[in-house]
Structures are given as C-alpha cells and as structure tokens.
Design a protein around this motif. Structure first.
Motif, short mmCIF file in Angstrom:
data_model
loop_
_atom_site.label_atom_id
_atom_site.label_comp_id
_atom_site.label_asym_id
_atom_site.label_seq_id
_atom_site.Cartn_x
_atom_site.Cartn_y
_atom_site.Cartn_z
N SER A 60 39.68 36.87 35.04
CA SER A 60 40.86 36.54 35.84
C SER A 60 41.76 37.73 36.16
O SER A 60 42.77 37.55 36.84
CB SER A 60 41.69 35.49 35.10
OG SER A 60 42.12 36.00 33.86
N GLU A 61 41.43 38.94 35.69
CA GLU A 61 42.35 40.06 35.93
C GLU A 61 41.66 41.40 35.82
O GLU A 61 40.59 41.53 35.24
CB GLU A 61 43.50 40.00 34.92
CG GLU A 61 43.04 40.16 33.51
CD GLU A 61 43.99 39.54 32.49
OE1 GLU A 61 43.80 39.81 31.31
OE2 GLU A 61 44.90 38.79 32.88
N HIS A 83 38.11 44.95 33.32
CA HIS A 83 38.39 43.65 33.91
C HIS A 83 37.89 42.52 33.03
O HIS A 83 37.03 42.69 32.19
CB HIS A 83 37.77 43.54 35.31
CG HIS A 83 36.27 43.62 35.29
ND1 HIS A 83 35.60 44.80 35.32
CD2 HIS A 83 35.34 42.65 35.24
CE1 HIS A 83 34.30 44.58 35.27
NE2 HIS A 83 34.11 43.26 35.23
N LEU A 98 46.53 43.28 37.09
CA LEU A 98 46.49 42.67 38.42
C LEU A 98 45.52 41.49 38.45
O LEU A 98 44.50 41.52 37.76
CB LEU A 98 45.97 43.68 39.46
CG LEU A 98 46.68 45.01 39.58
CD1 LEU A 98 45.78 46.03 40.26
CD2 LEU A 98 47.92 44.81 40.40
N THR A 99 45.81 40.51 39.29
CA THR A 99 44.81 39.48 39.55
C THR A 99 43.66 40.14 40.31
O THR A 99 43.84 41.22 40.91
CB THR A 99 45.38 38.33 40.39
OG1 THR A 99 45.73 38.84 41.68
CG2 THR A 99 46.58 37.67 39.73
N ALA A 100 42.50 39.51 40.33
CA ALA A 100 41.36 40.05 41.07
C ALA A 100 41.70 40.20 42.55
O ALA A 100 41.36 41.21 43.18
CB ALA A 100 40.14 39.16 40.87
N GLU A 101 42.40 39.22 43.12
CA GLU A 101 42.79 39.29 44.52
C GLU A 101 43.69 40.49 44.79
O GLU A 101 43.51 41.23 45.77
CB GLU A 101 43.50 38.01 44.95
CG GLU A 101 43.94 38.04 46.41
CD GLU A 101 44.72 36.81 46.83
OE1 GLU A 101 45.22 36.83 47.97
OE2 GLU A 101 44.86 35.86 46.04
N HIS A 102 44.67 40.72 43.93
CA HIS A 102 45.58 41.84 44.14
C HIS A 102 44.88 43.18 43.89
O HIS A 102 45.22 44.19 44.53
CB HIS A 102 46.83 41.70 43.27
CG HIS A 102 47.80 40.73 43.87
ND1 HIS A 102 47.84 39.41 43.50
CD2 HIS A 102 48.73 40.88 44.83
CE1 HIS A 102 48.77 38.79 44.21
NE2 HIS A 102 49.32 39.65 45.03
#
Length: 102
Positions: free
Chosen positions: A31-32, A28, A55-59
């Motif tokens: 931002s990703e 990671h 992936l974004t951290a949220e996804h």
C-alpha cells in the motif's frame, strides 16, 4: 460541475532551508512506498537518514512523472545532466531498493 478548491501551501523557514541528500533508498509494501533520504560523507563510518517520506503507490507514480517532466525541462534549459558512470547511472548508485519491502 465540481468547483475546484484552492489549497494554500505553507512553507516554514526551517523546511525552506532544505536537507541535502546524496543517496536515497526506496522500498515498498503493498500500500505504500518509503523513500529514505541519506547523507553519505566520505570517510564517515555511518550515513544517517536525514528524512523519510512515505507515499501511496499512486502518489509515488505521480512523483515519478513529475520528476521526469522536470528533468526534461531542466535539460532543455541547461543541457544534459552528466552522469559519472553511464552504465550505473553515476559513480554511486543514487537509488537502492533493499528487498522491495518497507
């Protein structure tokens, strides 16, 4: 009130076949998250990355929750998933994070 829009998901024949992976390396950046899916073959000197998902951290967190939910449902239907070495999560560590940076 906002109207929900339907997204039609398209799955090509090539993608529908899937890609077998028996090892994932997760790294990671701020931002990703990057997940490299790898196929390890016994006796082979190299293990190729078969697919990379960014992936974004949220996804990434949404994926975590979705996997947890699906594992609970799977085990409710088929019984507990057996791990070779309960101390390490299996015979080979399925997920590795080299340094935590992408």
């Amino acid at each position: 009130m906002e109207e929900k829009k339907e997204i039609q998901i398209e799955l090509s024949a090539a993608v529908a076949e899937g890609t077998y992976s028996n090892l994932a390396i997760i790294s990671h950046a701020p931002s990703e998250f990057v997940i490299d899916f790898i196929r390890v073959t016994p006796g082979a000197p190299k293990a190729p990355v078969k697919s990379r998902i960014i992936l974004t951290a949220e996804h990434a967190k949404r994926l975590l929750f979705a996997l947890q939910d699906n594992i609970r449902k799977y085990e409710a239907q088929f019984g507990p998933i057996q791990m070779n070495d309960p101390q390490r999560g299996g015979g080979m560590p399925p997920f590795m994070a080299p340094g935590g940076q992408a």
